[in-house]
Motif scaffolding. Structure first.
Motif, PDB file in Angstrom:
ATOM      1  N   ASP A 374      26.483 -41.718  -2.967  1.00  0.00           N
ATOM      2  CA  ASP A 374      27.481 -40.939  -3.717  1.00  0.00           C
ATOM      3  C   ASP A 374      26.809 -39.663  -4.234  1.00  0.00           C
ATOM      4  O   ASP A 374      26.350 -39.593  -5.384  1.00  0.00           O
ATOM      5  CB  ASP A 374      28.025 -41.768  -4.875  1.00  0.00           C
ATOM      6  N   PHE A 375      26.722 -38.652  -3.365  1.00  0.00           N
ATOM      7  CA  PHE A 375      26.045 -37.411  -3.736  1.00  0.00           C
ATOM      8  C   PHE A 375      26.780 -36.664  -4.841  1.00  0.00           C
ATOM      9  O   PHE A 375      26.164 -35.935  -5.621  1.00  0.00           O
ATOM     10  CB  PHE A 375      25.884 -36.507  -2.509  1.00  0.00           C
ATOM     11  N   ALA A 376      28.115 -36.839  -4.932  1.00  0.00           N
ATOM     12  CA  ALA A 376      28.857 -36.184  -6.009  1.00  0.00           C
ATOM     13  C   ALA A 376      28.400 -36.719  -7.361  1.00  0.00           C
ATOM     14  O   ALA A 376      28.211 -35.955  -8.326  1.00  0.00           O
ATOM     15  CB  ALA A 376      30.353 -36.418  -5.811  1.00  0.00           C
ATOM     16  N   ASN A 377      28.195 -38.036  -7.435  1.00  0.00           N
ATOM     17  CA  ASN A 377      27.721 -38.640  -8.683  1.00  0.00           C
ATOM     18  C   ASN A 377      26.272 -38.228  -8.976  1.00  0.00           C
ATOM     19  O   ASN A 377      25.911 -37.978 -10.135  1.00  0.00           O
ATOM     20  CB  ASN A 377      27.828 -40.155  -8.591  1.00  0.00           C
ATOM     21  N   VAL A 378      25.480 -38.165  -7.915  1.00  0.00           N
ATOM     22  CA  VAL A 378      24.094 -37.720  -8.081  1.00  0.00           C
ATOM     23  C   VAL A 378      24.053 -36.308  -8.659  1.00  0.00           C
ATOM     24  O   VAL A 378      23.319 -36.022  -9.616  1.00  0.00           O
ATOM     25  CB  VAL A 378      23.339 -37.766  -6.736  1.00  0.00           C
ATOM     26  N   GLN A 379      24.853 -35.422  -8.088  1.00  0.00           N
ATOM     27  CA  GLN A 379      24.888 -34.044  -8.560  1.00  0.00           C
ATOM     28  C   GLN A 379      25.423 -33.949  -9.979  1.00  0.00           C
ATOM     29  O   GLN A 379      24.920 -33.174 -10.803  1.00  0.00           O
ATOM     30  CB  GLN A 379      25.732 -33.178  -7.613  1.00  0.00           C
ATOM     31  N   GLU A 380      26.424 -34.761 -10.300  1.00  0.00           N
ATOM     32  CA  GLU A 380      27.004 -34.722 -11.636  1.00  0.00           C
ATOM     33  C   GLU A 380      25.973 -35.090 -12.699  1.00  0.00           C
ATOM     34  O   GLU A 380      25.893 -34.455 -13.754  1.00  0.00           O
ATOM     35  CB  GLU A 380      28.202 -35.683 -11.708  1.00  0.00           C
TER      36      GLU A 380
END
Length: 532
Positions: A374-380
């Motif tokens: 989950d790269f979106a969560n990582v970035q967040e």
């Protein structure tokens, strides 16, 4: 075959040198001969020559003039340039000491000296070394000599296999020219004259050349002997005629008391640090010219053992030298040792990762697992700490997946990482903020990669082991790239940059215990009550 002792060596060929006595010419012909596949350091010949002049009560010529005499006596002699002053040559190829020469006995005396400097438990296992500073015989390449080991100290001498490992070294590197010592208008210490400064410079240069030479020949254990000789290490020297001659020659050129005084003089300290950083950087590039290229395990282990011994050798050799100089020398040597350890570790990781990157099944599994992260969560989460632009992070994610999908080689991955560094740091080029920006990027890179590894761990990814290995390699290689970029921006060597870190660690190791009771925000003070 090179020209031997025939017609080319007639007296007329070297009659132009008025200070070259017939006795010296005959001495050269009696003690040396040309032969294929052998080599002899320039410092060896010159030291032998000084002993000859001392015995015959002759006035010696300088090293450059002696080099001209050698080339006129042994016509066609090949040499290797190592950037010394006056365009002099450092290593002679095709020349050796004759088997009938009395200098052979001198070599044996030096070998016995090396044996006596080892603990008793090592003497029975240690074979005589092949060189001492300024005392060395020519050695035939590939002569089949057995590997020498010092098992008691965990050291290995692989110099007998130097030809076997030569292809992994960069023996063409030269020692850069050293600048003159900048006195910066400071008054000379009492008892010191400009001639002493010049003598120190010349002796130090010759000393660094000798270290370079034994390193190229993988004779790591002789570095300690070179340090002891230069710093006039006081030890039982009775009967060691060769070493006495070397020490006495050094004493004539720069008395020990003058050496000690100079070791407290700021311009000399700064100059020594600069020279050491350049020497050690050159040695790193000789021993590990390419951190990604496979290196034989025996060579890697020898380099790591060498790095492990450096600091103890140096501090022992400088036992009676002022603390100011010891601190300067040890800091540079520590940075050198740490660099060798890191680069050999990086090389080991590279070879392990190479097998993963060449395995199609593993690459496909890594891609499958990576697409579930989950790269979106990582970035967040990471953006709150690192404040990286979404666009940059997304681009790096896509490039990483594409490079993995294309099953690129390790060298192609290295080029990609180098491109990432160039892209991110481009706005800071030629800026004073470049070093800080580079270090900050390294922190962000490490943080993001740890977040991805965490996600893979929580998902029990089948390729976790492969990702963990790749992550270790890429983090280490990124550190390597940043280290070199920062050094380039500062106009220094990477060794000098690492030396700054070593200096900071030295300060903290001294400062920390003294200030152990100073409260740190967020932590309880020593002996404080709960809640205070």
């Amino acid at each position: 075959m090179l020209g031997g002792n025939g017609g080319n060596n007639s007296q007329g060929g070297y009659a132009h040198n008025a200070r070259s006595s017939p006795a010296t010419v005959q001495w050269l012909l009696d003690n040396y001969e040309t032969a294929e596949g052998v080599s002899l350091p320039r410092s060896t010949l010159y030291c032998h020559y000084l002993l000859h002049c001392q015995e015959q009560k002759l006035e010696p010529v300088n090293a450059a003039s002696f080099g001209k005499l050698i080339r006129s006596v042994f016509m066609g002699l090949r040499t290797r340039r190592l950037g010394t002053r006056g365009n002099s040559k450092y290593h002679y190829y095709g020349l050796r000491i004759k088997a009938s020469s009395s200098l052979i006995r001198l070599m044996e005396d030096q070998q016995h000296l090396a044996m006596r400097q080892q603990p008793f438990s090592q003497k029975q296992r240690l074979k005589p070394v092949q060189k001492m500073e300024g005392m060395s015989n020519g050695m035939a390449a590939g002569s089949g000599q057995q590997q020498q080991q010092q098992q008691g100290a965990g050291l290995s001498d692989i110099s007998a296999q130097v030809q076997q490992y030569q292809q992994f070294l960069d023996a063409s590197r030269t020692l850069p020219e050293f600048p003159d010592i900048d006195l910066q208008g400071k008054v000379l210490p009492e008892g010191i004259e400009l001639e002493h400064i010049k003598s120190f410079q010349l002796l130090y240069r010759e000393h660094c050349e000798a270290i370079l030479d034994v390193t190229i020949n993988l004779q790591f254990t002789l570095v300690e002997t070179l340090w002891k000789t230069f710093w006039r290490f006081a030890e039982n020297r009775s009967g060691d005629t060769g070493t006495l001659a070397v020490h006495d020659e050094c004493e004539k050129r720069l008395p020990k008391e003058c050496l000690v005084i100079l070791c407290k003089y700021d311009p000399v300290l700064r100059w020594s640090r600069h020279c050491d950083n350049n020497l050690y950087q050159g040695l790193v590039e000789i021993l590990i010219p390419d951190v990604l290229r496979p290196i034989p395990s025996a060579l890697t282990q020898a380099i790591r053992n060498f790095a492990k011994s450096l600091e103890s050798w140096l501090t022992n050799a400088m036992m009676n030298i002022p603390e100011e100089m010891v601190r300067i020398k040890v800091t540079s040597a520590s940075a050198f040792a740490q660099t060798l350890r890191r680069y050999t570790s990086l090389n080991h990781l590279a070879q392990a990762a190479r097998a993963v990157l060449q395995n199609t099944a593993q690459i496909n599994q890594m891609l499958s697992d990576l697409n579930r992260v989950d790269f979106a969560n990582v970035q967040e989460q990471a953006s709150w700490v690192c404040r990286c632009e979404d666009r940059v992070v997304q681009q790096l994610e896509q490039d990483f997946k594409l490079t993995l999908q294309q099953q690129n080689s390790l060298e192609q991955w290295a080029a990609w990482l180098d491109g990432v560094v160039s892209q991110v740091l481009k706005p800071y080029q030629a800026s004073a903020a470049f070093p800080k920006a580079a270090k900050l990027f390294l922190l962000k890179w490490s943080f993001y990669s740890s977040m991805v590894i965490r996600d893979l761990t929580l998902r029990s990814a089948a390729s976790f082991g492969s990702f963990h290995l790749i992550r270790l390699l890429y983090d280490e290689y990124m550190y390597y790239l940043i280290e070199h970029r920062v050094a380039q921006a500062k106009g220094e060597t990477p060794i000098a940059v690492m030396g700054e870190v070593q200096t900071l660690l030295f300060f903290l190791s001294w400062w920390g215990p003294i200030n152990s009771e100073i409260p740190i925000p967020g932590m309880h003070c020593k002996n404080s009550e709960p809640g205070h």
